[in-house]
Design an enzyme around this catalytic site. Structure first.
Site, PDB file in Angstrom:
ATOM      1  N   ALA A 102       0.843  -1.197   0.139  1.00 23.95           N
ATOM      2  CA  ALA A 102       0.093   0.091   0.067  1.00 23.95           C
ATOM      3  C   ALA A 102       0.884   1.358   0.019  1.00 23.95           C
ATOM      4  CB  ALA A 102      -0.988   0.103   1.426  1.00 23.95           C
ATOM      5  N   LYS A 103       0.430   2.436  -0.163  1.00 26.21           N
ATOM      6  CA  LYS A 103       1.218   3.581   0.050  1.00 26.21           C
ATOM      7  C   LYS A 103       0.011   4.942  -0.005  1.00 26.21           C
ATOM      8  CE  LYS A 103       5.081   4.189  -0.632  1.00 26.21           C
ATOM      9  NZ  LYS A 103       6.280   4.005   0.345  1.00 26.21           N
ATOM     10  N   GLY A 104       0.342   5.914   0.962  1.00 29.44           N
ATOM     11  CA  GLY A 104      -0.514   6.929   0.933  1.00 29.44           C
ATOM     12  C   GLY A 104       0.208   7.919   0.626  1.00 29.44           C
ATOM     13  N   ASP A 143       7.397   7.661   5.163  1.00 28.56           N
ATOM     14  CA  ASP A 143       7.843   7.832   3.677  1.00 28.56           C
ATOM     15  C   ASP A 143       8.523   9.145   3.671  1.00 28.56           C
ATOM     16  OD1 ASP A 143       7.723   5.579   1.337  1.00 28.56           O
ATOM     17  OD2 ASP A 143       7.251   7.847   0.575  1.00 28.56           O
TER      18      ASP A 143
END
Ligand code: GLU
Length: 422
Positions: A102-104, A143
């Site tokens: 996943a990544k936001g 991140d």
């Protein structure tokens, strides 16, 4: 323009054929299973309301809960977040930890916000995302431009919303509230494990091996620190505003102190003997990648080595500490030129691996010594490097494709076992 999502899809395509991947599995891997998007509205310190577009891409959870960081940057885009979520699925599978990808991201220049504005924005983001998170659903982490303090605000907001303690819902937390010892250094340390193994394969002796590092945030700094400790010669470093080239070798710790003092690396060199950093000169970020050094380490953002500069790279090897720094076209050129690139999904996987350790410790409520964390990290990175290296030799492909073959095979196996239509 280089679109990272197209790049990620191209990388999947490269391995789908060799793996004989069923079309329905391949098509599922091309897009995230879920994509969440909203506009967060925050009250600024001056009383005005400002809107920030925000995203979370949940790519694939066949191997375990979704996992991946949250990035704050003005250039965040839907396609970037989607690509980064694919790379997280591949990364977790490359190192064999039980997570999906996943990544936001939030489109914001965090440097333009005060601490309290940053806190309100971080809390708003996690409040919005809470129904889609959980230690067995989706586990975010830091991140680009996010850190342990931001994770602390987010954990606090999440726990207030759900009404119970759940430290395993986020990783990269401060140690005082359930973070793992060694998480801060983990990405850089993992990269240094790759560095030693790569240097051995290329017959490079640490003492005479020069390294240039683009990006001096958490990842770039710790990579420099461990490389220096291993005896390698770090001769150049940069941040978003430019960098320095110190042929005699620079001291990572002093460089960081200087950057913190001056606000940027570019001012951190002196001619003469009055200061600790030896004789050097300022360089641009583009210059850094083209320096006549043995190894370059892109440790900032994606798409920095493209078809436009791949011909000009003089280094023998690249260690990709950023996500997606080398475009597929550049990859082809580097291959032809015999320049070895240790892919992001392997080189920077130390971060998510220690995130995994943090999650394990949170779930069992039992915490490990730092030495244990580092030891376990080396075992995982070593196994992943060996697996990717051997597959790349066997299939006569580069190391990136070797890692992708290992990873996509593992993801596909999990998808098949679950019925193939997850
Ligand atoms: N943002 C880091 C990465 O790209 C860490 C992710 C995590 O720990 O979940 O790998």
């Amino acid at each position: 323009m280089n679109n990272p999502y197209n790049n990620a899809k191209m990388q999947l395509k490269t391995v789908a054929k060799t793996l004989n991947l069923e079309t329905h599995l391949f098509n599922q891997l091309l897009k995230p299973q879920k994509f969440h998007q909203t506009t967060l509205k925050i009250k600024l310190d001056n009383g005005k309301i400002k809107a920030f577009p925000a995203f979370r891409s949940q790519h694939n959870n066949s191997r375990g809960p979704y996992k991946g960081g949250i990035r704050y940057h003005p250039q965040v885009s839907i396609d970037e977040v989607k690509a980064l979520s694919i790379w997280m699925s591949v990364k977790c599978a490359t190192v064999g930890i039980p997570f999906g990808g996943a990544k936001g991201g939030i489109i914001v220049d965090p440097k333009a916000l005060s601490q309290s504005e940053l806190e309100r924005l971080s809390r708003a983001y996690i409040h919005w995302l809470t129904p889609h998170l959980g230690s067995w659903i989706d586990v975010p982490a830091p991140d680009v431009n996010t850190n342990a303090q931001i994770m602390a605000w987010m954990l606090d907001e999440y726990e207030k919303t759900v009404g119970h303690q759940e430290p395993g819902v986020l990783t990269g937390k401060p140690v005082a509230i359930g973070g793992s010892l060694g998480r801060e250094e983990a990405t850089g340390l993992g990269g240094s494990f790759i560095l030693t193994r790569l240097a051995k394969k290329l017959n490079l002796k640490p003492k005479t091996t020069t390294i240039a590092i683009q990006g001096f945030g958490n990842v770039g700094y710790w990579f420099a620190y461990f490389a220096d400790k291993l005896g390698f010669k770090v001769v150049a470093a940069s941040d978003s505003q430019g960098g320095i080239y110190v042929p005699e070798g620079l001291n990572p710790k002093l460089t960081l102190e200087c950057k913190q003092d001056k606000g940027k690396i570019a001012g951190c060199y002196c001619v003469g003997s009055v200061c600790d950093l030896k004789k050097g000169k300022t360089i641009t970020n583009a210059d850094l990648l083209e320096l006549n050094v043995d190894i370059i380490v892109p440790a900032a953002l994606e798409n920095v080595i493209t078809k436009d500069n791949a011909q000009k790279i003089k280094a023998k090897a690249i260690i990709e500490m950023a996500n997606g720094p080398v475009t597929p076209e550049a990859d082809t050129i580097l291959n032809q030129r015999g320049i070895l690139s240790a892919p992001d999904v392997l080189s920077n996987a130390g971060g998510v691996t220690v995130s995994y350790f943090e999650w394990v410790q949170n779930n069992q409520g039992y915490y490990w010594e730092k030495a244990e964390v580092f030891k376990k990290l080396e075992v995982i990175i070593d196994q992943a490097f060996t697996a990717a290296w051997n597959v790349s030799l066997k299939q006569k492909v580069n190391l990136r494709t070797g890692a992708y073959l290992v990873a996509v095979d593992r993801i596909a196996a999990a998808m098949r076992l679950r019925g193939g239509n997850r």
